[in-house]
Design an enzyme around this catalytic site. Structure first.
Site, PDB file in Angstrom:
ATOM      1  CG  HIS A  69      -1.977  -1.035   1.187  1.00 22.66           C
ATOM      2  ND1 HIS A  69      -2.406  -1.746   2.280  1.00 22.66           N
ATOM      3  CD2 HIS A  69      -2.699  -1.494   0.123  1.00 22.66           C
ATOM      4  CE1 HIS A  69      -3.361  -2.591   1.897  1.00 22.66           C
ATOM      5  NE2 HIS A  69      -3.544  -2.460   0.603  1.00 22.66           N
ATOM      6  CD  GLU A  72      -0.950   0.641   4.799  1.00 20.16           C
ATOM      7  OE1 GLU A  72      -0.351  -0.417   5.076  1.00 20.16           O
ATOM      8  OE2 GLU A  72      -2.158   0.699   4.544  1.00 20.16           O
ATOM      9  CG  HIS A 173      -6.277   3.040  13.912  1.00 23.24           C
ATOM     10  ND1 HIS A 173      -6.782   2.939  12.642  1.00 23.24           N
ATOM     11  CD2 HIS A 173      -7.260   2.637  14.742  1.00 23.24           C
ATOM     12  CE1 HIS A 173      -8.025   2.513  12.705  1.00 23.24           C
ATOM     13  NE2 HIS A 173      -8.346   2.306  13.961  1.00 23.24           N
ATOM     14  CD  GLU A 226      -1.950  -3.743   9.091  1.00 25.41           C
ATOM     15  OE1 GLU A 226      -1.461  -2.599   8.994  1.00 25.41           O
ATOM     16  OE2 GLU A 226      -2.666  -4.266   8.227  1.00 25.41           O
TER      17      GLU A 226
HETATM   18 ZN   LIG Z   1      -1.971  -1.752   4.297  1.00 25.47          ZN
END
Ligand SMILES: [Zn+2]
Length: 254
Positions: A69, A72, A173, A226
């Site tokens: 992405h 990001e 987040h 993440e």
């Molecule tokens: Zn992502």
């Protein structure tokens, strides 16, 4: 005729020069037990190269990729720090090989968009059984049945190198070690160091994702790491350095 001979000669000299270079680099690698290679594994829609860095020569392979992405970017910087660290600490890579793709979506990275230059969410674009079944928002556009060139480049690496495990770095987040396929222990190992929650489900369906393609459908342990999206790269690196090293060392076949 003269011209043909000259061309022949030139190409022979070129081959000899290439061979000398190859032999030289092999000698360096053997001497230091050090393998470092950079490859271009494909090109984006807008023709930007997608790089793969290969470090180490062992049989156990960990593929780590970032910026699938484009908005990001943290993955790129964490992978670059990891690369520098591994280059200085090659002993970590005994029997291991690490494959790094710092930026899987170079057009999105430049444009600061989640999607690629054709508006496709690459992490919904893998040819999975559930591909294209959900498209609630434009940002999750799964693209066409034929994968985008960036997705194809990742698939090529998986098919060519057959990694034992995959870590794909995002930011969100709700930071976590999300896993697909037989990767629960690997996720728990990473949790020991980064303290992020372990999750088998990110909280919403992700048809056509890399986790589904590699983890669920091909049984390759896959972690979607993440990272917190509101902390500095430095802090993120400090939180995840040991988690990534532990993941590289983790013997998946035990
Ligand atoms: Zn992502």
């Amino acid at each position: 005729m003269v011209c043909i001979i000259n061309n022949k000669l030139i190409s022979q000299i070129a081959i000899i020069l290439i061979l000398v270079k190859v032999v030289h680099s092999i000698q360096i690698e053997t001497k230091k037990e050090y393998v470092y290679k950079e490859h271009i594994i494909g090109y984006s829609v807008e023709n930007r190269p997608i790089y793969l860095i290969e470090i180490g020569s062992g049989k156990e392979i960990t593929l780590i990729l970032g910026v699938i992405h484009g908005d990001e970017p943290q993955g790129k910087y964490i992978i670059e720090r990891l690369k520098e660290y591994l280059k200085k600490n090659m002993r970590i890579l005994k029997n291991k090989k690490v494959l790094l793709i710092p930026v899987a979506n170079p057009d999105g990275f430049i444009k600061k968009t989640r999607v690629n230059a054709r508006g496709v969410d690459l992490n919904r674009n893998f040819p999975t059984k559930d591909w294209g079944t959900i498209r609630k928002k434009k940002r999750y556009n799964p693209g066409r049945r034929k994968p985008e060139p960036e997705t194809q480049a990742i698939i090529k690496v998986i098919e060519l190198y057959k990694p034992d495990k995959i870590i794909t770095i995002h930011s969100y987040h709700r930071y976590c070690n999300n896993y697909d396929g037989p990767a629960k222990k690997l996720a728990e190992t990473m949790q020991k160091y980064n303290k992020y929650p372990v999750k088998s489900y990110i909280g919403y369906p992700t048809p056509g994702s890399l986790g589904t393609y590699a983890g669920k459908e091909r049984n390759i342990p896959t972690i979607t790491l993440e990272l917190p999206n509101n902390i500095s790269i430095e802090k993120s690196w400090l939180q995840n350095k040991d988690a990534l090293i532990a993941a590289i060392k983790f013997n998946i076949n035990k």
